[in-house]
Scaffold this active site. Structure first.
Site, short mmCIF file in Angstrom:
data_model
loop_
_atom_site.label_atom_id
_atom_site.label_comp_id
_atom_site.label_asym_id
_atom_site.label_seq_id
_atom_site.Cartn_x
_atom_site.Cartn_y
_atom_site.Cartn_z
N ASP A 140 -48.47 -47.26 -51.08
CA ASP A 140 -48.91 -45.86 -51.17
C ASP A 140 -50.42 -45.73 -50.95
O ASP A 140 -50.85 -45.51 -49.82
CB ASP A 140 -48.49 -45.25 -52.52
CG ASP A 140 -48.35 -43.74 -52.48
OD1 ASP A 140 -48.48 -43.14 -51.40
OD2 ASP A 140 -48.12 -43.14 -53.56
N ASP A 141 -51.21 -45.86 -52.02
CA ASP A 141 -52.68 -45.73 -51.93
C ASP A 141 -53.27 -46.93 -52.67
O ASP A 141 -53.78 -46.80 -53.79
CB ASP A 141 -53.13 -44.42 -52.59
CG ASP A 141 -52.50 -43.22 -51.92
OD1 ASP A 141 -52.96 -42.87 -50.82
OD2 ASP A 141 -51.55 -42.66 -52.47
N HIS A 175 -50.89 -44.66 -47.11
CA HIS A 175 -51.84 -43.64 -46.64
C HIS A 175 -53.14 -44.36 -46.32
O HIS A 175 -53.76 -44.95 -47.23
CB HIS A 175 -52.08 -42.59 -47.72
CG HIS A 175 -50.83 -41.89 -48.15
ND1 HIS A 175 -50.44 -40.68 -47.63
CD2 HIS A 175 -49.87 -42.24 -49.05
CE1 HIS A 175 -49.31 -40.31 -48.19
NE2 HIS A 175 -48.93 -41.24 -49.05
N GLU A 224 -41.02 -37.32 -55.97
CA GLU A 224 -42.04 -38.13 -56.63
C GLU A 224 -42.32 -37.45 -57.97
O GLU A 224 -41.92 -37.95 -59.02
CB GLU A 224 -43.31 -38.19 -55.76
CG GLU A 224 -44.46 -38.98 -56.38
CD GLU A 224 -45.75 -38.89 -55.54
OE1 GLU A 224 -45.86 -38.01 -54.67
OE2 GLU A 224 -46.66 -39.73 -55.78
N HIS A 244 -42.46 -36.79 -48.25
CA HIS A 244 -42.53 -37.12 -49.68
C HIS A 244 -41.62 -36.13 -50.41
O HIS A 244 -41.71 -34.91 -50.18
CB HIS A 244 -43.95 -36.94 -50.20
CG HIS A 244 -44.90 -38.03 -49.83
ND1 HIS A 244 -45.11 -38.44 -48.55
CD2 HIS A 244 -45.72 -38.80 -50.61
CE1 HIS A 244 -46.01 -39.41 -48.54
NE2 HIS A 244 -46.40 -39.65 -49.77
N HIS A 277 -44.86 -47.06 -46.32
CA HIS A 277 -45.47 -45.94 -47.06
C HIS A 277 -46.87 -46.33 -47.48
O HIS A 277 -47.07 -46.94 -48.53
CB HIS A 277 -44.58 -45.59 -48.28
CG HIS A 277 -45.04 -44.37 -49.02
ND1 HIS A 277 -44.17 -43.65 -49.83
CD2 HIS A 277 -46.23 -43.74 -49.11
CE1 HIS A 277 -44.83 -42.64 -50.38
NE2 HIS A 277 -46.09 -42.68 -49.97
N1 ADE Z 1 -51.24 -38.43 -50.47
C1 ADE Z 1 -51.66 -39.68 -50.70
N2 ADE Z 1 -50.89 -40.28 -51.62
C2 ADE Z 1 -49.94 -39.39 -51.98
C3 ADE Z 1 -48.85 -39.41 -52.87
N3 ADE Z 1 -48.56 -40.47 -53.62
N4 ADE Z 1 -48.09 -38.30 -52.97
C4 ADE Z 1 -48.37 -37.22 -52.25
N5 ADE Z 1 -49.38 -37.15 -51.38
C5 ADE Z 1 -50.16 -38.23 -51.24
ZN ZN Z 2 -47.49 -41.32 -50.51
#
Ligand code: ADE
Ligand code: ZN
Length: 341
Positions: free
Chosen positions: A277-278, A18, A199, A196, A16
């Site tokens: 994630d990011d 991005h 969350e 997703h 996971h």
């Molecule tokens: N796009 C990038 N990170 C995300 C996240 N945590 N949840 C939903 N969309 C995303």
């Molecule tokens: Zn994500």
């Protein structure tokens, strides 16, 4: 070897991530300069200071704004290679990487430019140290299903270069059911689908992702603990969750790591994986997530081994790849001396 050293050094998969969320401020400014674009921040420090998010949407607003510096094939190459170097340092042997083509095609960047750049970065990492990667095309759920179907049409000539489809962006108010037709067409390609769910959205969205979209994994899914029947279902059906602990803290899904639902998910027998994630926006890469989780929960080696095993088993790697990484998961025998009788 202690549990943290084991967790950090064992081979693992990241499921996971991005790629647009791995854009560090330094690279954002370098690309802005290279492309003759002005970012709406005076400096790297000013941009980093804006990383103070109230929720998912406030993060996404900044994430989409920063993605504007990505213009050329070389930009996507540099972004991918920078992430993969960090992944290597965290002993990630296999990375399944989300990309959001609609974020780029809406700005006039051709789908092929994005794909070629990302592939070139991945090819360089494979040549340099044998890194294994997969690309998962993510649809933006705040857009209409028709817009996402148009994106799928655009992707169709490149299906043999993609490894799956996902669903991301603003979760609340955009339930999986909105994308039933889209995901039916995605599944018809034969590629696996993920989404997703759970969350910020309720457990009902996780049910929908499973029942309507027929996903193979749930991204996040941390709110599943609010629904005991769902928790039991995830465990029974062996559905992996790609949990992102630092993301959940930064986006205020949980106030404190010690309140994270990870222990309840594990206790219920759910296939938990840990991911970043990011990472450029949320305070760190996979190793940083592992350190933060270990500081909160002090897990033993067996638990970390199980999480690494889940990441490999739940990946879309080949059976041969999985077998070789699973073989390497066994921790070295402990060198601690037993007290003499
Ligand atoms: N796009 C990038 N990170 C995300 C996240 N945590 N949840 C939903 N969309 C995303
Ligand atoms: Zn994500």
């Amino acid at each position: 070897m202690n549990a943290l050293d084991y967790a950090l050094s064992c081979p693992k998969a990241e499921l996971h991530l991005h790629i647009e969320g791995s854009l560090e401020p330094e690279l954002a400014f370098a690309l802005a300069r290279r492309n003759g674009i002005a970012l709406p921040y005076a400096s790297v420090e000013a941009l980093r200071a804006a990383y103070n998010f109230a929720d998912l949407q406030s993060f996404l607003d900044l994430y989409y704004a920063c993605a504007d510096v990505l213009r050329t094939e070389a930009d996507f190459h540099d972004l991918m290679l920078a992430y993969l170097r960090r992944a290597r340092a965290d002993h990630i042997v296999h990375a399944e990487i989300f990309f959001d083509p609609q974020t780029h095609t809406a700005r006039g960047i051709p789908f092929e430019t994005v794909l070629r750049g990302l592939e070139a970065g991945a090819a360089a990492a494979k040549a340099e140290w044998g890194m294994s990667t997969r690309l998962i095309l993510c649809f933006l759920r705040h857009l209409s299903e028709d817009a996402c179907l148009a994106c799928l049409n655009e992707a169709e000539p490149y299906l043999d270069r993609l490894h799956g489809f996902g669903l991301d962006s603003s979760e609340r108010g955009n339930p999986p059911a909105k994308f039933a037709r889209l995901f039916e067409r995605c599944r018809a390609t034969g590629l696996p689908v993920v989404a997703h769910a759970g969350e910020e959205g309720p457990p009902a969205y996780i049910h929908e992702a499973l029942d309507i979209l027929k996903v193979r994994r749930i991204d996040h899914g941390v709110r599943a603990v609010e629904d005991p029947a769902l928790l039991a279902r995830l465990a029974r059906e062996g559905i992996a969750l790609t949990v992102c602990p630092l993301s959940n803290l930064r986006l205020r899904v949980f106030d404190d790591m010690r309140q994270h639902s990870l222990p309840q998910l594990l206790a219920a027998g759910v296939k938990v994986t840990i991911n970043s994630d990011d990472p450029a926006y949320f305070g760190g890469y996979l190793g940083d997530n592992i350190r933060a989780v270990q500081a909160a929960f002090d897990w033993d080696i067996a638990t970390w081994q199980q999480i690494a095993r889940h990441s490999i088993e739940a990946s879309f790697a080949t059976a041969e790849q999985k077998a070789s990484w699973l073989d390497a998961l066994t921790p070295p025998p402990t060198t601690e001396k037993r007290p003499s009788p």
